[in-house]
Write a protein that holds these residues in place. Structure first.
Motif, PDB file in Angstrom:
ATOM      1  N   GLU A 122     -12.117  28.725  18.804  1.00 12.56           N
ATOM      2  CA  GLU A 122     -11.369  29.587  19.720  1.00 12.56           C
ATOM      3  C   GLU A 122     -10.220  30.305  19.028  1.00 12.56           C
ATOM      4  N   ASN A 123      -9.539  29.622  18.113  1.00 16.42           N
ATOM      5  CA  ASN A 123      -8.385  30.226  17.435  1.00 16.42           C
ATOM      6  C   ASN A 123      -8.432  29.877  15.947  1.00 16.42           C
ATOM      7  N   PRO A 124      -8.630  30.868  15.077  1.00 14.99           N
ATOM      8  CA  PRO A 124      -8.689  30.579  13.637  1.00 14.99           C
ATOM      9  C   PRO A 124      -7.325  30.302  13.018  1.00 14.99           C
ATOM     10  N   TYR A 125      -6.244  30.413  13.789  1.00 16.41           N
ATOM     11  CA  TYR A 125      -4.891  30.156  13.271  1.00 16.41           C
ATOM     12  C   TYR A 125      -4.288  28.964  14.011  1.00 16.41           C
ATOM     13  N   MET A 126      -3.762  28.042  13.237  1.00 18.18           N
ATOM     14  CA  MET A 126      -3.079  26.881  13.798  1.00 18.18           C
ATOM     15  C   MET A 126      -1.734  26.724  13.086  1.00 18.18           C
ATOM     16  N   VAL A 127      -0.865  25.926  13.666  1.00 21.01           N
ATOM     17  CA  VAL A 127       0.461  25.689  13.090  1.00 21.01           C
ATOM     18  C   VAL A 127       0.544  24.240  12.643  1.00 21.01           C
ATOM     19  N   GLN A 128       1.066  24.043  11.468  1.00 21.60           N
ATOM     20  CA  GLN A 128       1.237  22.703  10.922  1.00 21.60           C
ATOM     21  C   GLN A 128       1.974  21.800  11.911  1.00 21.60           C
ATOM     22  N   GLY A 129       1.315  20.691  12.253  1.00 24.98           N
ATOM     23  CA  GLY A 129       1.915  19.750  13.193  1.00 24.98           C
ATOM     24  C   GLY A 129       1.900  20.226  14.628  1.00 24.98           C
ATOM     25  N   GLY A 130       1.285  21.373  14.896  1.00 24.19           N
ATOM     26  CA  GLY A 130       1.257  21.931  16.248  1.00 24.19           C
ATOM     27  C   GLY A 130       0.090  21.412  17.073  1.00 24.19           C
ATOM     28  N   PRO A 131      -0.190  22.049  18.197  1.00 26.35           N
ATOM     29  CA  PRO A 131      -1.272  21.603  19.073  1.00 26.35           C
ATOM     30  C   PRO A 131      -2.628  21.603  18.352  1.00 26.35           C
ATOM     31  N   TYR A 132      -3.461  20.626  18.671  1.00 29.22           N
ATOM     32  CA  TYR A 132      -4.801  20.568  18.085  1.00 29.22           C
ATOM     33  C   TYR A 132      -5.771  21.400  18.930  1.00 29.22           C
ATOM     34  N   GLN A 133      -6.975  21.566  18.425  1.00 23.97           N
ATOM     35  CA  GLN A 133      -8.007  22.284  19.163  1.00 23.97           C
ATOM     36  C   GLN A 133      -9.364  21.635  18.904  1.00 23.97           C
ATOM     37  N   TRP A 134     -10.313  21.876  19.839  1.00 23.03           N
ATOM     38  CA  TRP A 134     -11.665  21.361  19.702  1.00 23.03           C
ATOM     39  C   TRP A 134     -12.615  22.476  19.297  1.00 23.03           C
ATOM     40  N   LEU A 135     -13.429  22.187  18.327  1.00 27.41           N
ATOM     41  CA  LEU A 135     -14.512  23.100  17.962  1.00 27.41           C
ATOM     42  C   LEU A 135     -15.780  22.675  18.691  1.00 27.41           C
ATOM     43  N   THR A 136     -16.617  23.631  19.002  1.00 26.08           N
ATOM     44  CA  THR A 136     -17.894  23.344  19.659  1.00 26.08           C
ATOM     45  C   THR A 136     -19.028  23.927  18.819  1.00 26.08           C
ATOM     46  N   VAL A 137     -20.242  23.425  19.065  1.00 23.86           N
ATOM     47  CA  VAL A 137     -21.413  23.924  18.343  1.00 23.86           C
ATOM     48  C   VAL A 137     -22.450  24.442  19.323  1.00 23.86           C
TER      49      VAL A 137
END
Length: 362
Positions: free
Chosen positions: A179-194
């Protein structure tokens, strides 16, 4: 006497011939005197001989020529185009045990049109692997490869074949959705799907992995946590032995830094000491100081410097004049993108810290 003789000549052999009146005789005599008329026959035959010439002038040949373009190829062959030339079978070439499918057979003529008779006879090349009834319904029996045949019933014996593999349906393609290719160190996590295809694959499960766990980790349900600034590739691989993989690239930006309260180095100078927490995995630090809290780039009194030693936690800067000054810092991590170009990942600016500077003259 000549007139009478002429009249007698024109009616030879006629019984009871009468004498031709003088006026008619003169007419005949005048005709006989015309050159080229030995018998004195009337002009009527000349008219008759001209009529065939008029008939021969009719454009008979031209009519034949105008009809020739109508005889275009291919020549219509109703009988040949209606017979079977090819049988095409369509369906799913992979089946699992316990499933069924109905194949479709289409019979084509030599010219590519549908044959007159679309009836076919179905047969299985190996009924130990799969059977087929006369409606094209296939039922798998055991794992293996089998050919299903459809033979045209119009007497041509033209046959089509279709190969089916019976066994567990394996994954053919796999797409990782991020969903989002950018994340912040120590920030919210995200789930990848297949997204696994075909949808009825026997084993759609995947194994997740990260090629840089110092940047981001992933668990076996696709949960990604950003650990440090940089670029990471998260991969999903199939479990069914098909060796199909999919991946997503994620960029982790440095976290928001914290700056301690600036301090005067000496009352006799405008030198200021700045201290912050380090991010050793970064590439450099960028520091700004300004007379305004908003750090408006259009203002004159906005200054900056860059420190290329990530392990450094302190530095000194000199302001230009007395008054209130605001200071902030951020970390920047530079990585190589997929094309090999430098890609700076900029962290969020720290909360501005304020310091009043007044040069002591005495």
């Amino acid at each position: 006497a000549s007139t009478l003789m002429m009249g007698m000549f024109l009616t030879p052999g006629l019984a009871g011939a009468k004498e031709i009146p003088g006026e008619a005789a003169e007419t005949l005599e005048a005709t006989a005197d015309e050159p080229g008329t030995e018998t004195g026959e009337p002009v009527v035959p000349e008219t008759e001989t001209e009529e065939p010439e008029t008939e021969t002038e009719e454009p008979v040949v031209q009519e034949t020529e105008t009809e020739e373009p109508q005889q275009e190829e291919p020549v219509i062959t109703q009988e040949s185009s209606g017979l079977a030339y090819e049988v095409v079978i369509t369906g799913n070439d992979h089946m699992g045990k316990g499933t069924t499918q109905r194949l479709t057979a289409t019979v084509y003529a030599e010219d590519g049109s549908l044959a007159n008779n679309q009836s076919v006879e179905w047969n299985s090349g190996d009924e130990n692997i799969a059977t087929v009834d006369q409606t094209g319904l296939v039922k798998p029996i055991k794992d293996g490869d089998v050919k299903i045949f459809a033979t045209a019933l119009d007497g041509t014996k033209v046959r089509g074949e279709f190969k089916i593999t019976v066994g567990p349906i394996k994954v053919e393609s796999l797409i990782v959705n991020c969903e989002n290719p950018y994340m912040v160190q120590g920030g919210p996590y995200q789930w990848l799907t297949v997204e696994v295809l075909p949808a009825d694959a026997a084993v759609p499960d995947v194994v997740w992995s990260s090629n840089a766990s110092s940047v981001a980790t992933v668990d076996q349900v696709g949960k990604v946590e950003a650990k440090g600034p940089g670029m990471v590739t998260i991969t999903a691989a199939t479990r069914d032995g098909s060796n199909i993989k999919g991946s997503a690239t994620i960029y982790v930006q440095p976290k928001k830094m914290k700056m301690k309260k600036p301090a005067r180095v000496s009352d006799k100078t405008r030198e200021v000491k700045l201290t912050w927490e380090t991010i050793t995995t970064g590439t450099l630090y960028e520091i700004e100081w300004s007379k305004g809290k908003n750090f408006d780039p259009l203002m004159k009194d906005v200054y900056s410097t860059k420190i290329k030693t990530p392990s450094t936690s302190t530095t000194k800067v000199t302001v230009k004049k007395d008054g209130k000054w605001f200071f902030r810092i951020r970390c920047i991590k530079t990585v190589k993108d997929a094309d090999g170009r430098d890609k700076p990942l900029e962290g969020e600016w720290s909360k501005p810290k304020k310091l009043k500077v007044k040069l002591k003259t005495s």
